[in-house]
Design an enzyme around this catalytic site. Structure first.
Site, PDB file in Angstrom:
ATOM      1  N   SER A 133       0.853  -1.185   0.000  1.00  0.00           N
ATOM      2  CA  SER A 133       0.000   0.000   0.000  1.00  0.00           C
ATOM      3  C   SER A 133       0.889   1.234   0.000  1.00  0.00           C
ATOM      4  O   SER A 133       2.065   1.169   0.395  1.00  0.00           O
ATOM      5  CB  SER A 133      -0.874   0.001   1.263  1.00  0.00           C
ATOM      6  OG  SER A 133      -1.520   1.253   1.455  1.00  0.00           O
ATOM      7  N   TYR A 146      -1.742  -0.477  11.024  1.00  0.00           N
ATOM      8  CA  TYR A 146      -1.802  -0.893   9.621  1.00  0.00           C
ATOM      9  C   TYR A 146      -0.557  -0.441   8.869  1.00  0.00           C
ATOM     10  O   TYR A 146       0.066  -1.226   8.128  1.00  0.00           O
ATOM     11  CB  TYR A 146      -3.062  -0.314   8.969  1.00  0.00           C
ATOM     12  CG  TYR A 146      -3.209  -0.634   7.500  1.00  0.00           C
ATOM     13  CD1 TYR A 146      -3.496  -1.920   7.070  1.00  0.00           C
ATOM     14  CD2 TYR A 146      -3.059   0.366   6.533  1.00  0.00           C
ATOM     15  CE1 TYR A 146      -3.630  -2.216   5.721  1.00  0.00           C
ATOM     16  CE2 TYR A 146      -3.191   0.087   5.181  1.00  0.00           C
ATOM     17  CZ  TYR A 146      -3.484  -1.211   4.781  1.00  0.00           C
ATOM     18  OH  TYR A 146      -3.616  -1.485   3.439  1.00  0.00           O
TER      19      TYR A 146
END
Length: 240
Positions: A133, A146
């Site tokens: 990501s 995260y």
């Protein structure tokens, strides 16, 4: 000449499902793994083995890979796509959510790599594609745990690439920005979900999973002596 086998984790929806459809259309036999077997089977793809596997179960993942190789031949690529995005503030987020992301986003990727890497090294060829990501490159509000897992994916991928480059194995990191998938729905804090949706809207919307699938396929299609080390992509309107 038949195409080689590709493994895709988290293939029941979003990026994984889009990648499965695309690579299947190009003639590859597939091993699709996810916890929702019925969603895998609903894709209806030819020459595809679907198995209910949580990638945090190392033995089950390895068994599925061996089964697929017996049917379709050696794994030429794995797309480590399974992951969880559980957003929250560290001060009040449930620690079990950190555990889930560490287990799935980090250990699950390592387990996927381990299931295919020895064979790739022995054959002197193969491609490992890890879906990370942009949150593996920079920080965002309410993303602390995260972000930590995705920074880990970037670091592991680069270190692994250094380890296996001389063996002819390629390692690719795909780092999308916001994508229209089910990931956000797993966040339990309604306010954080709402803020995230508003942020996506302000950016003109998120990426379609098909765009990420095309990036994955592009990296994989390169000649064996070319490694696209990292692809970072996001909606044009996403500033951060």
């Amino acid at each position: 000449m038949s195409k080689p086998l590709i493994v895709i984790t988290g293939a029941s929806s979003g990026i994984g499902a889009a990648t499965a459809r695309l690579l299947s259309s190009e003639g590859h036999p597939l091993l699709l793994l996810a916890r929702r077997l019925e969603r895998l089977e609903q894709l209806g793809l030819p020459e595809t083995l679907c198995r209910r596997v949580d990638v945090t179960d190392r033995d089950a993942l390895q068994a599925a890979v061996r089964e697929a190789e017996e049917r379709f031949g050696p794994v030429d690529a794995i797309v480590n796509n399974a992951g969880a995005m559980l957003l929250g503030r560290i001060a009040d987020q449930e620690a079990e959510e950190w555990d889930r992301m560490v287990d799935l986003n980090i250990k699950g990727v390592l387990y996927g790599i381990r299931a295919v890497l020895p064979g790739m090294v022995a054959r002197g060829a193969g491609t490992i594609i890890n879906v990370s990501s942009v949150a593996g490159r920079k920080t965002y509000p309410n993303h602390t745990a995260y972000v930590g897992t995705k920074f880990a994916v970037h670091a592991m991928s680069e270190n692994l690439r250094e380890e296996v480059a001389s063996a002819g194995v390629r390692v690719v990191t795909i780092a999308p920005g916001a994508v229209e998938t089910e990931l956000l729905s797993h966040t339990t804090d309604a306010r954080i979900r709402g803020d995230y949706e508003a942020w996506k809207k302000s950016a003109g919307g998120a990426l379609d999973p098909q765009a990420v699938a095309e990036a994955i396929a592009y990296a994989y299609r390169q000649p064996p002596n070319v490694t696209i080390r990292e692809i970072v992509l996001a909606a044009t309107g996403q500033e951060s």
